[in-house]
Write an enzyme that holds these catalytic residues in place. Sequence first.
Site, short mmCIF file in Angstrom:
data_model
loop_
_atom_site.label_atom_id
_atom_site.label_comp_id
_atom_site.label_asym_id
_atom_site.label_seq_id
_atom_site.Cartn_x
_atom_site.Cartn_y
_atom_site.Cartn_z
N CYS A 110 -16.28 2.04 0.58
CA CYS A 110 -15.11 1.21 0.90
C CYS A 110 -14.65 1.39 2.34
CB CYS A 110 -13.98 1.51 -0.07
SG CYS A 110 -13.37 3.20 0.00
N ASP A 139 -16.92 7.57 -1.93
CA ASP A 139 -15.65 7.43 -1.21
C ASP A 139 -15.35 8.80 -0.59
OD1 ASP A 139 -13.19 6.52 -0.28
OD2 ASP A 139 -12.18 6.65 -2.22
N ARG A 184 0.88 -1.19 0.00
CA ARG A 184 0.00 0.00 0.00
C ARG A 184 0.91 1.22 0.00
NH1 ARG A 184 -5.31 1.49 3.39
NH2 ARG A 184 -6.06 0.08 1.78
N ARG A 232 -13.93 -8.15 1.92
CA ARG A 232 -12.50 -7.93 1.70
C ARG A 232 -11.73 -9.21 2.07
NH1 ARG A 232 -10.16 -2.91 1.49
NH2 ARG A 232 -8.37 -4.14 0.82
N GLN A 261 -10.13 -3.77 -3.21
CA GLN A 261 -11.41 -3.26 -2.74
C GLN A 261 -12.51 -3.49 -3.77
OE1 GLN A 261 -12.28 -1.55 0.32
NE2 GLN A 261 -14.28 -2.08 -0.51
N HIS A 286 -7.27 0.72 -6.59
CA HIS A 286 -7.53 -0.06 -5.38
C HIS A 286 -8.26 -1.35 -5.80
CE1 HIS A 286 -7.83 -1.06 -1.31
NE2 HIS A 286 -8.67 -0.15 -0.85
N1 NVA Z 1 -9.66 6.92 -1.68
C1 NVA Z 1 -9.33 6.48 -0.34
C2 NVA Z 1 -9.65 5.02 -0.18
C3 NVA Z 1 -9.41 4.49 1.20
C4 NVA Z 1 -9.67 3.03 1.32
C5 NVA Z 1 -7.86 6.74 -0.07
O1 NVA Z 1 -7.04 6.53 -0.98
O2 NVA Z 1 -7.52 7.18 1.03
N1 CP Z 2 -11.20 0.21 2.34
C1 CP Z 2 -9.93 0.07 2.76
O1 CP Z 2 -9.00 -0.20 1.98
O2 CP Z 2 -9.78 0.17 4.11
P1 CP Z 2 -8.41 0.35 4.90
O3 CP Z 2 -7.83 1.68 4.48
O4 CP Z 2 -8.80 0.30 6.32
O5 CP Z 2 -7.48 -0.77 4.52
#
Ligand code: NVA
Ligand code: CP
Length: 302
Positions: A259, A219, A102, A287, A132, A129
Amino acid sequence: MKHLLKMSDLSGEEITEILNLADQLKYEHLNGIPHDHLKGKTLGMIFEKSSTRTRVSFESGMFQLGGYALFLSSNDLQIGRGEPIEDTARVLSRYLDAIMIRTFEQEKPEALAKYGSIPIINGLTDYSHPCQVLADLMTIREYKGYLKGLKLAYIGDGNNMANSLIVGAIKTGMSIAVACPNGWLPDAELIEWAHNNGTLTITENILEATKDADVVCTDVWTSMGQEGESEGRKRAFHDYQINDNVMAVAKDDAIVLHCLPAHREEEITAKVFEEHAKEIFDEAENRLHAQKAILVKLLAQK
Ligand code: NVA
Ligand code: CP
């Protein structure tokens, strides 16, 4: 399938295979049927951003599959002190069976895949992502029974979720409508690809996007790493909220997905969130099952 770097790496058939496997693994998990396909395998999980769902679902998923997962915070790895990703890839490939990362730049998982010799999974970048969205597609199929022909509406920022939902929807035969303010559009190349391969509507009008939708998604307005832009984003996205007016034009049996984490009274009202909490937390649960399917698909025969 060698890696999962972005949603567009997957064909429609591969998406269906992953969803079928995820359904099977969910059934086995809920019925106490052993499914230790990854005995003796180790997953490294590199995190340069926070996570609740991704970390815990991958970690417990690996355990349930008979394998082991290592949490590798970039603050503790030498990456945090400037060791090149190319070297990290070559070293970790000699210890691990797969890496989930990540991070910010899409180039990082791509570089791990290029220089390493083990499967790489994108656990979220600024661009994509995919983990997700596979859980989202699984959830939609659970509620609706099928995907082809459904209408998905996405309200808000043209971010990693928007990019991945566009690809996931088009590849599974859904139509997708994205409502976002001008200047905050999803990736331009993906928009062009979607126009050439399926039905994508991009509009500033939330009600147009949501009209007759089977699935309504949103989101956060401010993604991880964008905290410094949060005030400007609050102004830009002020009207891009899932609320009763928006839900009134969707189909009566429309489901709502998020998400998570959610910001109530920003991208979604607390009322709509709670009315659709069942779907949203089923999505979060999925998930786990979707992640396990990805791991088995990438690792079981190796
Ligand atoms: N768009 C958000 C998704 C979090 C799961 C982010 O990148 O922070
Ligand atoms: N939706 C998602 O990816 O959650 P986290 O940021 O908690 O991993």
